[in-house]
Design an enzyme around this catalytic site. Structure first.
Site, PDB file in Angstrom:
ATOM      1  N   GLY A   1       0.812  -1.230   0.000  1.00  0.00           N
ATOM      2  CA  GLY A   1       0.000   0.000   0.000  1.00  0.00           C
ATOM      3  C   GLY A   1       0.833   1.263   0.000  1.00  0.00           C
TER       4      GLY A   1
ATOM      5  N   GLY B   1       2.517   3.583   1.587  1.00  0.00           N
ATOM      6  CA  GLY B   1       3.056   3.772   2.931  1.00  0.00           C
ATOM      7  C   GLY B   1       3.531   5.194   3.159  1.00  0.00           C
TER       8      GLY B   1
ATOM      9  N   ASP C   1       8.352   5.400   8.356  1.00  0.00           N
ATOM     10  CA  ASP C   1       7.874   6.679   8.882  1.00  0.00           C
ATOM     11  C   ASP C   1       6.990   7.503   7.941  1.00  0.00           C
ATOM     12  OD1 ASP C   1       9.728   7.404   7.022  1.00  0.00           O
ATOM     13  OD2 ASP C   1      11.175   8.241   8.441  1.00  0.00           O
ATOM     14  N   GLY C   2       6.809   7.032   6.724  1.00  0.00           N
ATOM     15  CA  GLY C   2       5.961   7.779   5.791  1.00  0.00           C
ATOM     16  C   GLY C   2       6.632   8.992   5.168  1.00  0.00           C
TER      17      GLY C   2
ATOM     18  N   ASP D   1       4.438  -4.456  -7.270  1.00  0.00           N
ATOM     19  CA  ASP D   1       3.825  -3.251  -6.683  1.00  0.00           C
ATOM     20  C   ASP D   1       4.427  -1.996  -7.297  1.00  0.00           C
ATOM     21  OD1 ASP D   1       6.035  -4.457  -5.136  1.00  0.00           O
ATOM     22  OD2 ASP D   1       5.990  -2.594  -4.013  1.00  0.00           O
ATOM     23  N   ASN D   2       5.519  -2.146  -8.018  1.00  0.00           N
ATOM     24  CA  ASN D   2       6.139  -1.012  -8.705  1.00  0.00           C
ATOM     25  C   ASN D   2       5.945  -1.108 -10.216  1.00  0.00           C
ATOM     26  OD1 ASN D   2       7.023   0.010  -6.259  1.00  0.00           O
ATOM     27  ND2 ASN D   2       9.030  -0.955  -6.398  1.00  0.00           N
TER      28      ASN D   2
ATOM     29  N   ASP E   1       7.483   4.739  -9.460  1.00  0.00           N
ATOM     30  CA  ASP E   1       8.256   4.524  -8.232  1.00  0.00           C
ATOM     31  C   ASP E   1       9.759   4.564  -8.488  1.00  0.00           C
ATOM     32  OD1 ASP E   1       5.911   4.452  -6.898  1.00  0.00           O
ATOM     33  OD2 ASP E   1       6.225   2.521  -5.939  1.00  0.00           O
TER      34      ASP E   1
END
Ligand code: AMP
Ligand code: MG
Length: 540
Positions: free
Chosen positions: A115, A117, A150-151, A285-286, A295
């Site tokens: 997801g 992140g 940590d986003g 996912d990329n 990405d």
């Protein structure tokens, strides 16, 4: 379509105006949980989340072309409001910030829920031409999908993403775009090489833009959970929104859709191979469902030609995502996509046939690309060997891929009978150690050049036409790893001029631009083993 003109209330002196139409949020299932804590999100495509506040945002750069596509003027982009909005500090009234749920196969293994992140979608804008763009902030804080991280994003990786997405766009390669890169004024702790030496780095936020950020992993996650109802919802939504020409959803449409995904992915990878781009983490996912390069992490550009090279130190042992493996990896990723949509189609043979066709699509496009790079009118069967020989010759001594093709265009068929030294002269610039070329190396290179010029003679095209053709597909300027790193080093000192200058150079990568000659030079020796120039990690 509900149309609203969004106006900001933070500032009276400026007024960014967008027409938001948040179709994805409106039509796809939302996570009912509104609290921003890390969790598994079931039965939903996204979670609502608010970007974090940056302490002292400062605009590093913006893309004038992307801004124009969003109907923004330079004055808009230079306004304080722009910085506040695109760092995430100010949410415009009609935005609907959310993070998407997706899964993915990472390095060949199913990784479960991943997801967004550290990506927060602000909403979808429809421009004056009726084009739909999703605006997404990368590095604007944690989301339910942040897992153990940590986003946030650091300035170095944000500058890399910003510059490379725009460079790829100008090279004519399908990619997500970047509108802006903004320093947050906050520090982010990163252990760049995962060697126990964490360091505080400046944080930043990139605003990325694409018609959709859906990835193969967006579909895989539902199938992995047996949630076929939502799988179908998302597939039907994607076809209706991003592939409307395919018609009404149904088995045949799904197959046509999968064929188009394969076809677009093949186009994208052929382009990567053409310019020497290595994605570095080509996980499912990329991998964009729209066939966009997406990405930008530990990507790199091939300097000295080596099909086994990968910029990603995290992948140094297995080299799964090395330059030369990208076409096979794309096919492997597409196989995972076939598995993901199988429950909607229930016909393994039909999906397998399309996957096999990928090889044909890819080979046809690859051959055309090879012919174009060599300036030939068409690819003939015997050119296979010519290309294989070139692949060997380019690995005899360290040969700069970009400069080699660019200067190959300077060779003249009239020189076919010249001695080795004269024949090689225009190409010496491409060698990292021209004085170290052995007699045998020179002989092998010259033999190949004569063979090539003979083929050019057969083709019947004159030198000038061939050169013009070649220069349209063999860029002079690519975002060499060391160039991006030099811009980052300066940006970290608060000087953004090189970021902006590189953005400017990369606007016209196929043009000579003599005023920027220094950015066409091969990697200098100091950059050979410098972190950021030849070694990158996923830490960003
Ligand atoms: P990547 O390999 O960068 O594509 O990331 C894989 C997954 O890790 C995605 O779900 C990302 O959103 C997540 N991720 C990467 N970096 C961070 C970060 N600093 N904070 C939160 N999530 C992250
Ligand atoms: Mg990713």
């Amino acid at each position: 379509m509900t149309e609203h003109i969004a106006k900001s209330s933070t500032e009276t002196s400026h007024d960014l105006r967008f027409i938001f139409d948040n179709k994805f949020v409106r039509e796809m299932p939302a996570d009912p949980e509104m609290d921003n804590h890390r969790r598994q999100v079931l039965g939903a495509c996204y979670s609502f989340v608010t970007p974090r506040q940056a302490t002292a945002p400062k605009l590093v750069a913006y893309s004038a072309e992307m801004a124009k596509d969003l109907d923004l003027s330079p004055t808009d982009c230079e306004s304080e409001q722009f910085t506040q909005v695109f760092v995430g500090n100010h949410v415009l009234p009609d935005m609907a910030p959310h993070a998407q749920c997706y899964g993915g196969h990472q390095f060949g293994n199913w990784a479960g829920q991943l997801g967004d992140g550290r990506a927060i979608n602000l909403g979808e804008v429809v421009n004056k031409q009726g084009q739909r763009y999703c605006l997404q902030l990368k590095g604007a804080g944690e989301t339910p999908y942040s897992r153990t991280a940590d986003g946030l994003a650091v300035l170095r990786s944000s500058v890399r993403e910003f510059l490379c997405s725009e460079a790829m766009f100008h090279l004519g390669i399908a990619t997500t775009r970047a509108l802006s890169v903004i320093e947050t004024g906050d520090q982010v702790i990163r252990d760049m090489f995962y060697d126990g030496r964490p360091k505080a780095e400046p944080g930043a936020v990139v605003c990325r833009v694409a018609p959709s950020f859906l990835r193969l992993g967006s579909y895989e996650i539902f199938t992995s959970r047996g949630d076929i109802h939502n799988l179908k919802k998302l597939v039907d939504y994607t076809i209706e929104t991003n592939f409307p020409h395919l018609g009404e959803p149904g088995k045949d449409t799904y197959l046509a859709w999968f064929r188009e995904i394969c076809d677009r992915t093949a186009d994208m990878v052929v382009d990567w191979m053409r310019v020497g781009f290595v994605h570095g983490v080509f996980n499912t996912d990329n991998t964009s469902v729209l066939g966009l390069t997406i990405d930008y992490g530990p990507y790199g550009w091939v300097d000295d030609y080596d099909p086994n090279w990968t910029p990603n130190t995290t992948d140094a042992t297995g080299r799964r995502y090395r330059f030369g493996a990208q076409p096979q990896i794309a096919q492997w990723n597409l196989l995972q996509m076939a598995n993901a949509i199988y429950p909607l189609i229930d016909d393994a043979d039909a999906l397998r046939d399309i996957l096999n066709e990928y090889v044909t699509f890819y080979t046809d496009k690859w051959q055309q690309m090879r012919a174009d790079k060599l300036g030939l009118s068409e690819f003939k069967a015997e050119d296979e060997e010519l290309n294989q020989e070139l692949n060997k010759v380019m690995q005899l001594a360290e040969t700069d891929m970009t400069l080699f093709y660019r200067h190959l265009a300077d060779l003249s068929v009239e020189n076919i009978d010249a001695d080795n030294d004269n024949l090689l002269a225009p190409l010496l610039i491409a060698y990292y150690a021209p004085d170290g070329l052995s007699k045998d190396d020179k002989q092998a290179i010259a033999d190949w050049l004569r063979r090539y010029l003979k083929r050019v003679q057969q083709d019947g095209v004159d030198d000038a036409t061939r050169k013009a053709r070649m220069n349209q597909v063999n860029p002079k300027y690519v975002l060499r790893n060391y160039l991006a790193q030099m811009a980052i080093d300066k940006a970290e000192q608060g000087n953004y001029t090189l970021v902006n200058e590189l953005l400017d150079v990369m606007r016209r990568p196929y043009d000579e631009q003599p005023e920027f000659e220094q950015y066409a030079e091969k990697r200098p020796d100091w950059a050979r083993n410098k972190p950021g120039c030849s070694m990158l990690s996923c830490s960003s």
